[in-house]
Design an enzyme around this catalytic site. Structure first.
Site, mmCIF file in Angstrom:
data_model
loop_
_atom_site.group_PDB
_atom_site.id
_atom_site.type_symbol
_atom_site.label_atom_id
_atom_site.label_comp_id
_atom_site.label_asym_id
_atom_site.label_seq_id
_atom_site.Cartn_x
_atom_site.Cartn_y
_atom_site.Cartn_z
ATOM 1 N N THR A 119 0.870 -1.172 0.000
ATOM 2 C CA THR A 119 0.000 0.000 0.000
ATOM 3 C C THR A 119 0.913 1.231 0.000
ATOM 4 O O THR A 119 2.149 1.105 -0.057
ATOM 5 C CB THR A 119 -0.877 0.048 1.267
ATOM 6 O OG1 THR A 119 -0.022 0.292 2.391
ATOM 7 C CG2 THR A 119 -1.643 -1.259 1.472
ATOM 8 N N ILE A 149 -3.558 -9.422 2.577
ATOM 9 C CA ILE A 149 -3.946 -10.398 3.615
ATOM 10 C C ILE A 149 -5.457 -10.669 3.625
ATOM 11 O O ILE A 149 -5.902 -11.613 4.264
ATOM 12 C CB ILE A 149 -3.474 -9.995 5.036
ATOM 13 C CG1 ILE A 149 -3.984 -8.591 5.407
ATOM 14 C CG2 ILE A 149 -1.951 -10.115 5.164
ATOM 15 C CD1 ILE A 149 -3.862 -8.281 6.900
ATOM 16 N N THR A 199 -1.269 -2.589 19.474
ATOM 17 C CA THR A 199 -0.901 -1.264 19.956
ATOM 18 C C THR A 199 -1.459 -0.981 21.345
ATOM 19 O O THR A 199 -2.467 -1.575 21.738
ATOM 20 C CB THR A 199 -1.441 -0.203 18.963
ATOM 21 O OG1 THR A 199 -1.360 1.085 19.555
ATOM 22 C CG2 THR A 199 -2.914 -0.445 18.626
ATOM 23 N N ASP A 200 -0.824 -0.051 22.056
ATOM 24 C CA ASP A 200 -1.356 0.358 23.367
ATOM 25 C C ASP A 200 -2.617 1.217 23.226
ATOM 26 O O ASP A 200 -3.313 1.464 24.209
ATOM 27 C CB ASP A 200 -0.291 1.115 24.182
ATOM 28 C CG ASP A 200 0.207 2.406 23.530
ATOM 29 O OD1 ASP A 200 -0.193 2.704 22.385
ATOM 30 O OD2 ASP A 200 1.002 3.120 24.180
ATOM 31 N N GLU A 201 -2.900 1.661 21.972
ATOM 32 C CA GLU A 201 -4.052 2.559 21.790
ATOM 33 C C GLU A 201 -5.378 1.858 22.067
ATOM 34 O O GLU A 201 -6.399 2.523 22.276
ATOM 35 C CB GLU A 201 -4.030 3.163 20.375
ATOM 36 C CG GLU A 201 -2.725 3.896 20.118
ATOM 37 C CD GLU A 201 -2.705 4.772 18.881
ATOM 38 O OE1 GLU A 201 -3.765 5.196 18.424
ATOM 39 O OE2 GLU A 201 -1.599 5.020 18.379
ATOM 40 N N TYR A 213 -9.062 3.616 14.068
ATOM 41 C CA TYR A 213 -7.845 2.776 14.053
ATOM 42 C C TYR A 213 -7.773 1.889 15.294
ATOM 43 O O TYR A 213 -7.652 0.664 15.190
ATOM 44 C CB TYR A 213 -6.580 3.651 13.965
ATOM 45 C CG TYR A 213 -5.301 2.912 14.322
ATOM 46 C CD1 TYR A 213 -4.829 1.874 13.524
ATOM 47 C CD2 TYR A 213 -4.571 3.247 15.474
ATOM 48 C CE1 TYR A 213 -3.661 1.183 13.855
ATOM 49 C CE2 TYR A 213 -3.407 2.564 15.810
ATOM 50 C CZ TYR A 213 -2.952 1.525 15.000
ATOM 51 O OH TYR A 213 -1.803 0.847 15.341
ATOM 52 N N SER A 248 -10.334 -0.780 15.427
ATOM 53 C CA SER A 248 -10.087 -1.913 14.526
ATOM 54 C C SER A 248 -8.981 -2.811 15.079
ATOM 55 O O SER A 248 -9.050 -4.034 14.963
ATOM 56 C CB SER A 248 -9.746 -1.434 13.107
ATOM 57 O OG SER A 248 -8.476 -0.804 13.083
ATOM 58 N N LYS A 249 -7.969 -2.208 15.725
ATOM 59 C CA LYS A 249 -6.907 -3.031 16.330
ATOM 60 C C LYS A 249 -7.473 -3.806 17.519
ATOM 61 O O LYS A 249 -7.148 -4.983 17.717
ATOM 62 C CB LYS A 249 -5.711 -2.171 16.764
ATOM 63 C CG LYS A 249 -4.898 -1.567 15.626
ATOM 64 C CD LYS A 249 -4.244 -2.592 14.702
ATOM 65 C CE LYS A 249 -3.075 -3.328 15.346
ATOM 66 N NZ LYS A 249 -2.351 -4.158 14.340
ATOM 67 N N LEU A 263 4.217 11.517 13.531
ATOM 68 C CA LEU A 263 4.750 12.757 14.112
ATOM 69 C C LEU A 263 6.242 13.016 13.826
ATOM 70 O O LEU A 263 6.601 14.072 13.289
ATOM 71 C CB LEU A 263 4.510 12.766 15.634
ATOM 72 C CG LEU A 263 5.023 14.012 16.338
ATOM 73 C CD1 LEU A 263 4.181 15.233 15.996
ATOM 74 C CD2 LEU A 263 5.045 13.816 17.862
ATOM 75 N N PRO A 288 3.022 21.379 12.189
ATOM 76 C CA PRO A 288 1.642 21.447 12.687
ATOM 77 C C PRO A 288 1.443 20.653 13.978
ATOM 78 O O PRO A 288 1.357 19.425 13.964
ATOM 79 C CB PRO A 288 0.837 20.830 11.544
ATOM 80 C CG PRO A 288 1.791 19.904 10.867
ATOM 81 C CD PRO A 288 3.173 20.423 11.082
ATOM 82 N N ARG A 309 2.715 10.714 24.596
ATOM 83 C CA ARG A 309 2.918 9.378 24.042
ATOM 84 C C ARG A 309 4.167 8.791 24.685
ATOM 85 O O ARG A 309 5.056 9.526 25.117
ATOM 86 C CB ARG A 309 3.104 9.436 22.506
ATOM 87 C CG ARG A 309 1.896 10.018 21.741
ATOM 88 C CD ARG A 309 0.712 9.067 21.799
ATOM 89 N NE ARG A 309 -0.451 9.488 21.051
ATOM 90 C CZ ARG A 309 -1.498 10.146 21.582
ATOM 91 N NH1 ARG A 309 -1.481 10.486 22.873
ATOM 92 N NH2 ARG A 309 -2.549 10.443 20.841
ATOM 93 N N ASP A 356 -7.168 20.659 16.721
ATOM 94 C CA ASP A 356 -6.873 19.352 17.301
ATOM 95 C C ASP A 356 -7.445 18.209 16.460
ATOM 96 O O ASP A 356 -8.418 18.407 15.721
ATOM 97 C CB ASP A 356 -7.476 19.292 18.727
ATOM 98 C CG ASP A 356 -6.686 18.365 19.630
ATOM 99 O OD1 ASP A 356 -5.757 17.687 19.133
ATOM 100 O OD2 ASP A 356 -6.991 18.320 20.839
ATOM 101 N N GLY A 392 -11.360 13.577 18.705
ATOM 102 C CA GLY A 392 -11.287 12.464 19.668
ATOM 103 C C GLY A 392 -9.864 12.165 20.144
ATOM 104 O O GLY A 392 -9.565 11.036 20.546
#
Ligand code: NAD
Ligand code: TYD
Length: 360
Positions: A38, A62, A136-138, A162, A165-166, A202, A217, A226, A296, A299
């Site tokens: 991708t 996949i 992820t920790d998210e 995101y 979905s994880k 970032l 930005p 983070r 911002d 969310g």
């Protein structure tokens, strides 16, 4: 010889993992890298290893069950390390559907193909086969108490498309482990940084913008936190979990290295000025005047932080690269690999950038 099937190996963490594994195991292992290439997948990330006899690249999606089944049918896979995913929060806010498709359906297809290939007639699994799902920790949401950390027992509370979905993909892996005793592990890692990271995230975005004299930005008040981990430490953690971890367990990987976004941006500028020679043309562009606070993220999670107590106690993993050293290594890499950056920011990238940042 042990055979690894790595998904998403042409992306940021996957390519660093493949480099790490060949550095550690050399010719003792074979790696098959399956990647759909991708916008985030880049064969140049693996240029130095692409001609190895024990490395194979297969371009496949996949979510294409027939293609994945074929790979399992033609190869005796011992380990799956599953990185392939849509990985950028801002893109997930703009277009969630591909995140559900790749991250959820893609993971289920990977699991099912591995299950079919590894299952014995009595429903047990062939000795030594293992699947590692990179997450992820998210998935744990946002921490409000400054003394609090994410543990493996922290309830899931994802907010962005995101992270939702994880989280869903993690639950599918858990379902395979609980229902079929499918031999797997999940790792939930904090924010990675290092070479080969696509400049939508970032740190490389700030490096690239600063070198080109573009605005930097910073979302909101710049005080979102983070927990940053050098990507090679993550690669090492993944390998150790697969070799020494207890099957069916989740391990959090992170570094007790919490930084506000604005601290990162300031450090990027300071490090660039430290590393760029006096007579380097790009030096004149770089400075704190570029910092611009913008609208911002919707969310926007306030703080992520991992306490890596379990992986340290059970496996002996610890982050090895201190942030000051890691960020210097990273920025040096970007300065020395200007061509890489030029290639990934040609074509569609500027269109993405204009779209994503125009109303901010
Ligand atoms: P990335 O976006 O740099 O790379 C993703 C790779 O997956 C690309 O090579 C892409 O071509 C490939 N891919 C995407 N969709 C595919 C599909 N349908 N079929 C096959 N390949 C496909 O991502 P990354 O930052 O390297 O993250 C890798 C994994 O680690 C992801 O699962 C992500 O959720 C997780 N993770 C990332 C971070 C981070 O800080 N970057 C932190 C924790 C966990
Ligand atoms: P990012 O690298 O997208 O990772 P994640 O959202 O998965 O943590 O963003 C890291 C932090 O930096 C996040 O709080 C959002 C912020 N950010 C900016 O302030 N400006 C930017 O241009 C980007 C890409 C991120």
């Amino acid at each position: 010889m042990r055979t690894y099937l790595v998904t998403g190996g042409a992306g940021f963490i996957g390519s660093n993992y493949i480099h790490y594994m060949f550095k550690k195991y050399g010719d003792e292992i074979r790696i098959i890298n399956v990647d759909a290439l991708t916008y985030a997948g880049n064969p140049a990330n693996l240029k130095d290893i692409e001609n190895r006899d024990n490395y194979t690249f297969i371009k496949a999606d996949i979510t294409d069950r027939a293609a994945i089944e074929k790979i399992f049918a033609e190869n005796d896979i011992d380990r799956v390390v599953h990185f392939a995913a849509e990985s950028h929060v801002d893109r997930s806010i703009e277009d969630p559907e591909i995140f559900v498709r790749t991250n959820v359906l893609g993971t289920q297809i990977m699991l099912n193909c591995a299950k079919k290939a590894w299952e014995n007639e009595d429903g047990s699994f062939k000795e030594g086969k293992k699947f590692l799902h990179v997450s992820t920790d998210e998935v744990y949401g946002s921490l409000s108490d400054p003394e609090d950390y994410f543990y493996e027992t922290t309830p899931y509370d994802p907010h962005s498309p995101y992270s939702a979905s994880k989280a869903s993909s993690d639950f599918i892996v858990k379902a395979y482990m609980d229902t079929y005793k499918f031999p797997a592990n999940i790792t939930n890692c904090s924010n990675n940084y290092g070479p080969y990271q696509f400049p939508e995230k970032l740190i490389p975005l700030m490096i690239n913008n600063a070198l080109n004299g573009r605005k930097l930005p910073v979302y909101g008040d710049g005080k979102n936190v983070r927990d940053w981990l050098y990507v090679e430490d993550h690669a090492k953690g993944i390998d150790l979990v697969q070799e020494k971890g207890r099957l069916f367990e989740t391990y959090n990987i992170g570094g007790h290295n919490e930084k506000q976004n604005i601290e990162i941006v300031n450090l990027v500028i300071e490090t660039l000025l430290e590393l760029l020679p006096e007579d380097d043309e790009r030096r004149k562009n770089v400075g704190k005047h570029l910092i611009t606070y913008v609208t911002d993220r919707k969310g926007h999670d306030r703080r992520y932080a991992i306490a890596p107590d379990k992986i340290r106690a059970e496996i002996g993993w610890e982050p090895e690269t201190m942030f000051a050293e890691g960020i210097k290594k990273t920025i040096k890499w970007y300065l020395e690999n200007e061509e890489w950056m030029k290639n990934v920011t040609s074509g569609d990238y500027m269109k993405y950038y204009e779209e994503m940042y125009k109303d901010r």
